[in-house]
Design a protein around this motif. Sequence first.
Motif, PDB file in Angstrom:
ATOM      1  N   TYR A  38       0.920  -1.041   0.112  1.00  0.00           N
ATOM      2  CA  TYR A  38      -0.059  -0.106  -0.152  1.00  0.00           C
ATOM      3  C   TYR A  38       0.886   1.195   0.088  1.00  0.00           C
ATOM      4  CZ  TYR A  38      -2.536   3.851   2.020  1.00  0.00           C
ATOM      5  OH  TYR A  38      -2.785   5.169   2.469  1.00  0.00           O
ATOM      6  N   GLU A  39       2.003   1.337   1.006  1.00  0.00           N
ATOM      7  CA  GLU A  39       2.843   2.526   0.871  1.00  0.00           C
ATOM      8  C   GLU A  39       3.810   2.694  -0.251  1.00  0.00           C
ATOM      9  OE1 GLU A  39       4.704   3.282   4.521  1.00  0.00           O
ATOM     10  OE2 GLU A  39       2.869   3.293   5.702  1.00  0.00           O
ATOM     11  N   PHE A  40       4.205   1.696  -0.924  1.00  0.00           N
ATOM     12  CA  PHE A  40       4.847   1.702  -2.076  1.00  0.00           C
ATOM     13  C   PHE A  40       4.047   2.184  -3.006  1.00  0.00           C
ATOM     14  CE2 PHE A  40       6.698  -0.318  -5.773  1.00  0.00           C
ATOM     15  CZ  PHE A  40       8.048  -0.077  -5.694  1.00  0.00           C
ATOM     16  N   ILE A  41       2.805   1.940  -3.229  1.00  0.00           N
ATOM     17  CA  ILE A  41       2.035   2.540  -4.287  1.00  0.00           C
ATOM     18  C   ILE A  41       1.550   3.860  -4.065  1.00  0.00           C
ATOM     19  CG2 ILE A  41      -0.206   2.191  -5.595  1.00  0.00           C
ATOM     20  CD1 ILE A  41      -0.002  -0.879  -5.123  1.00  0.00           C
ATOM     21  N   PHE A  42       1.148   3.946  -2.955  1.00  0.00           N
ATOM     22  CA  PHE A  42       0.618   5.506  -2.570  1.00  0.00           C
ATOM     23  C   PHE A  42       1.667   6.509  -2.714  1.00  0.00           C
ATOM     24  CE2 PHE A  42       0.310   8.794   0.753  1.00  0.00           C
ATOM     25  CZ  PHE A  42      -0.779   9.567   0.249  1.00  0.00           C
ATOM     26  N   TYR A  43       3.087   6.100  -2.349  1.00  0.00           N
ATOM     27  CA  TYR A  43       3.957   7.346  -2.148  1.00  0.00           C
ATOM     28  C   TYR A  43       4.380   7.347  -3.606  1.00  0.00           C
ATOM     29  CZ  TYR A  43       3.995   7.872   2.708  1.00  0.00           C
ATOM     30  OH  TYR A  43       3.352   8.038   4.209  1.00  0.00           O
ATOM     31  N   PHE A  44       4.118   6.647  -4.661  1.00  0.00           N
ATOM     32  CA  PHE A  44       4.641   6.711  -5.999  1.00  0.00           C
ATOM     33  C   PHE A  44       3.650   7.877  -6.503  1.00  0.00           C
ATOM     34  CE2 PHE A  44       3.294   5.554 -10.606  1.00  0.00           C
ATOM     35  CZ  PHE A  44       4.746   5.892 -10.987  1.00  0.00           C
ATOM     36  N   PHE A  45       2.283   7.853  -5.968  1.00  0.00           N
ATOM     37  CA  PHE A  45       1.556   8.800  -6.629  1.00  0.00           C
ATOM     38  C   PHE A  45       1.778  10.002  -5.878  1.00  0.00           C
ATOM     39  CE2 PHE A  45      -0.960   5.074  -8.039  1.00  0.00           C
ATOM     40  CZ  PHE A  45      -1.475   5.237  -9.200  1.00  0.00           C
ATOM     41  N   SER A  47       4.308  11.232  -4.964  1.00  0.00           N
ATOM     42  CA  SER A  47       5.633  11.962  -5.522  1.00  0.00           C
ATOM     43  C   SER A  47       5.268  12.449  -7.086  1.00  0.00           C
ATOM     44  CB  SER A  47       6.839  10.898  -5.675  1.00  0.00           C
ATOM     45  OG  SER A  47       6.494   9.925  -6.671  1.00  0.00           O
ATOM     46  N   GLY A  48       4.223  12.351  -7.402  1.00  0.00           N
ATOM     47  CA  GLY A  48       3.723  12.874  -8.682  1.00  0.00           C
ATOM     48  C   GLY A  48       3.816  11.724  -9.627  1.00  0.00           C
ATOM     49  N   MET A  49       3.954  10.681  -9.328  1.00  0.00           N
ATOM     50  CA  MET A  49       4.239   9.479 -10.028  1.00  0.00           C
ATOM     51  C   MET A  49       5.640   9.549 -10.967  1.00  0.00           C
ATOM     52  SD  MET A  49       0.536   8.541 -11.879  1.00  0.00           S
ATOM     53  CE  MET A  49      -0.054  10.235 -12.271  1.00  0.00           C
ATOM     54  N   LYS A  50       6.635   9.885 -10.179  1.00  0.00           N
ATOM     55  CA  LYS A  50       7.994  10.124 -10.568  1.00  0.00           C
ATOM     56  C   LYS A  50       9.057   9.198 -10.064  1.00  0.00           C
ATOM     57  CE  LYS A  50       7.283  15.073 -11.420  1.00  0.00           C
ATOM     58  NZ  LYS A  50       7.744  16.359 -11.093  1.00  0.00           N
ATOM     59  N   GLN A  51       8.573   8.721  -8.767  1.00  0.00           N
ATOM     60  CA  GLN A  51       9.752   8.019  -8.111  1.00  0.00           C
ATOM     61  C   GLN A  51       9.159   6.930  -7.372  1.00  0.00           C
ATOM     62  OE1 GLN A  51      13.345   8.087  -8.207  1.00  0.00           O
ATOM     63  NE2 GLN A  51      12.874   6.128  -7.416  1.00  0.00           N
ATOM     64  N   PHE A  52       9.231   5.655  -7.202  1.00  0.00           N
ATOM     65  CA  PHE A  52       9.134   4.637  -6.218  1.00  0.00           C
ATOM     66  C   PHE A  52      10.054   4.664  -5.138  1.00  0.00           C
ATOM     67  CE2 PHE A  52       7.472   2.601 -10.199  1.00  0.00           C
ATOM     68  CZ  PHE A  52       6.147   2.483  -9.773  1.00  0.00           C
ATOM     69  N   TYR A  53       9.554   4.505  -3.948  1.00  0.00           N
ATOM     70  CA  TYR A  53      10.284   4.234  -2.775  1.00  0.00           C
ATOM     71  C   TYR A  53      10.201   3.191  -1.900  1.00  0.00           C
ATOM     72  CZ  TYR A  53      10.423   9.410  -3.317  1.00  0.00           C
ATOM     73  OH  TYR A  53      10.423  10.840  -3.726  1.00  0.00           O
ATOM     74  N   THR A 198      20.734   1.454   5.169  1.00  0.00           N
ATOM     75  CA  THR A 198      22.134   1.794   4.646  1.00  0.00           C
ATOM     76  C   THR A 198      22.464   0.924   3.389  1.00  0.00           C
ATOM     77  OG1 THR A 198      22.650   2.030   6.775  1.00  0.00           O
ATOM     78  CG2 THR A 198      24.436   1.818   5.234  1.00  0.00           C
ATOM     79  N   ILE A 199      22.316  -0.315   3.622  1.00  0.00           N
ATOM     80  CA  ILE A 199      22.479  -1.276   2.239  1.00  0.00           C
ATOM     81  C   ILE A 199      21.712  -0.978   0.978  1.00  0.00           C
ATOM     82  CG2 ILE A 199      22.497  -3.705   1.500  1.00  0.00           C
ATOM     83  CD1 ILE A 199      23.256  -4.378   4.577  1.00  0.00           C
ATOM     84  N   TYR A 200      20.440  -0.606   1.374  1.00  0.00           N
ATOM     85  CA  TYR A 200      19.507  -0.542  -0.048  1.00  0.00           C
ATOM     86  C   TYR A 200      19.952   0.840  -0.709  1.00  0.00           C
ATOM     87  CZ  TYR A 200      16.598  -4.561   0.723  1.00  0.00           C
ATOM     88  OH  TYR A 200      16.211  -5.700   0.565  1.00  0.00           O
ATOM     89  N   LYS A 201      20.258   2.062   0.207  1.00  0.00           N
ATOM     90  CA  LYS A 201      20.600   3.122  -0.502  1.00  0.00           C
ATOM     91  C   LYS A 201      21.900   2.883  -1.120  1.00  0.00           C
ATOM     92  CE  LYS A 201      20.364   5.817   3.200  1.00  0.00           C
ATOM     93  NZ  LYS A 201      20.531   6.795   4.198  1.00  0.00           N
ATOM     94  N   LYS A 202      22.868   2.145  -0.727  1.00  0.00           N
ATOM     95  CA  LYS A 202      24.107   1.988  -1.558  1.00  0.00           C
ATOM     96  C   LYS A 202      24.019   1.395  -2.788  1.00  0.00           C
ATOM     97  CE  LYS A 202      27.376   1.879   2.415  1.00  0.00           C
ATOM     98  NZ  LYS A 202      28.358   1.052   3.146  1.00  0.00           N
ATOM     99  N   LEU A 203      22.785   0.235  -2.965  1.00  0.00           N
ATOM    100  CA  LEU A 203      22.408  -0.167  -4.004  1.00  0.00           C
ATOM    101  C   LEU A 203      21.583   0.418  -5.150  1.00  0.00           C
ATOM    102  CD1 LEU A 203      21.442  -3.621  -2.463  1.00  0.00           C
ATOM    103  CD2 LEU A 203      23.648  -3.073  -3.708  1.00  0.00           C
ATOM    104  N   GLY A 204      21.174   1.692  -4.625  1.00  0.00           N
ATOM    105  CA  GLY A 204      20.251   2.568  -5.358  1.00  0.00           C
ATOM    106  C   GLY A 204      18.959   2.571  -5.154  1.00  0.00           C
ATOM    107  N   PHE A 205      18.540   2.234  -4.045  1.00  0.00           N
ATOM    108  CA  PHE A 205      16.985   2.214  -3.694  1.00  0.00           C
ATOM    109  C   PHE A 205      16.726   3.290  -3.392  1.00  0.00           C
ATOM    110  CE2 PHE A 205      17.501  -2.315  -4.062  1.00  0.00           C
ATOM    111  CZ  PHE A 205      16.381  -2.943  -4.410  1.00  0.00           C
ATOM    112  N   LYS A 206      15.592   4.026  -3.459  1.00  0.00           N
ATOM    113  CA  LYS A 206      15.365   5.420  -3.014  1.00  0.00           C
ATOM    114  C   LYS A 206      14.380   5.120  -1.789  1.00  0.00           C
ATOM    115  CE  LYS A 206      16.830   7.786  -6.267  1.00  0.00           C
ATOM    116  NZ  LYS A 206      17.945   8.607  -6.261  1.00  0.00           N
ATOM    117  N   TYR A 207      14.918   5.750  -0.413  1.00  0.00           N
ATOM    118  CA  TYR A 207      14.111   5.906   0.629  1.00  0.00           C
ATOM    119  C   TYR A 207      13.401   7.219   0.762  1.00  0.00           C
ATOM    120  CZ  TYR A 207      15.381   1.502   2.700  1.00  0.00           C
ATOM    121  OH  TYR A 207      15.752   0.135   2.902  1.00  0.00           O
TER     122      TYR A 207
END
Length: 210
Positions: A38-45, A47-53, A198-207
């Motif tokens: 739910y939060e993965f989808i909601f925060y995509f919208f 953000s203006g449908m520009k970024q997945f977090y 910390t690990i996911y940010k280094k891998l390029g995931f957006k928090y």
Amino acid sequence: MKEKFKNYLNNDHKFDKATLLGIICLIIVISGIFGWLYEFIFYFFNSGMKQFYWRGGNFLPWINIYAIGAVTIFFLTYKKRKHPLYIFLISVVASGILEYIGGWYMENINTVKCWDYNKEILNFGNINGYVCLRSVLIFGISSLLLMYIIVPLCFYLATHLNKKLFLIISYTLCFIFLADELYNLIFANLFSLPRASTIYKKLGFKYLYF
């Protein structure tokens, strides 16, 4: 399927303690994953449908407050499962209280702002950024899904699978998710170990941070 649902509503299901714990374990796993999705989808919208977090602080896609809320709702409303309006209203109130307390605690005790409805879309009825009308209504609807889809499914698995197999699956899944939670919440801090974020940010995931 219709007869099975009627059986769920009309019969008083009595499980032994081990099986009931297995059911609760499945609710914990499923609801935590549902909350993450739910939060993965909601925060995509949002953000203006520009970024997945990536939401939550774990390696696995699971958020603890949804699991806590689901177990709470299960025990508060199970005996009233024939009354969806009751379930909805109790869930709205209970989830609102839980969300406010959780948000206040995280900000004032742990000094971490995990969510802030002041900065989100559809935030009517916002109270100090911790709770808003949209969130509690969604939690109320989600509670109906919990009590009329997820719980009957868990009951079905508990009664149709071999008991030993059911317990192994439910306990193991829950252990894996809770171990992930405990590592990132407690052990990573105690022993200065790298957290999932910390690990996911280094891998390029957006928090998402407020």
